[in-house]
Scaffold this motif. Sequence first.
Motif: not given
Length: 181
Positions: A115-116, A119, A122-123, A126, A142-146, A149
């Motif tokens: 998932l990381a 992401s 996604v980064i 965005t 969205y970097t928070s997802m990296l 995860f």
Amino acid sequence: MSNSKADPPALRIANAVGLALDRIAVVIATSAVVVIFLALMAEVFVRYFTSSGLGWPNEVPNILFPWLIMGGIVVGANRGAHIAAEFIRGQLSRTQLRVLMVLIHLMVAGVFASLAWLSLGVIQITRAQVFPITGLGQAWAYTSMLFGFGGISVASLANAMRVFFAADPSTLDQTETEHMT
């Protein structure tokens, strides 16, 4: 989580990584709350005294709230403060429980590492989208997802190491009684 000189080096490393990850996640989550509060409070004061707003504080929660959530999730994953099936744990021998917990932690680490990796896409997408007032790219949020995860993946690897070396894996991840309400 002992950290004595007698512990295997892999366990000492896992404990050090877990401690560092925990502190980083706490700083991120706490900083997000403080900055969100201060920004919104500044907006309230300026609006109250001037009848016009700053504007940019309205975008701060959009940028930092994901960091607050992911920081909390990483802390929970690292500390073992998650929902667990206690009935199953109680029915297994130490060896069976150790194998099950190591496999679960390794599986979680693999899933969240993937998932990381996803992401990152996604980064990239965005990056072109910006918040209108601050001009910051939405990739900041969205970097928070990296982080989240990746942090869960690292915490799961550290926890797998702790379980592997624990004298009794059933004693790990015991919720403190003050947090059971």
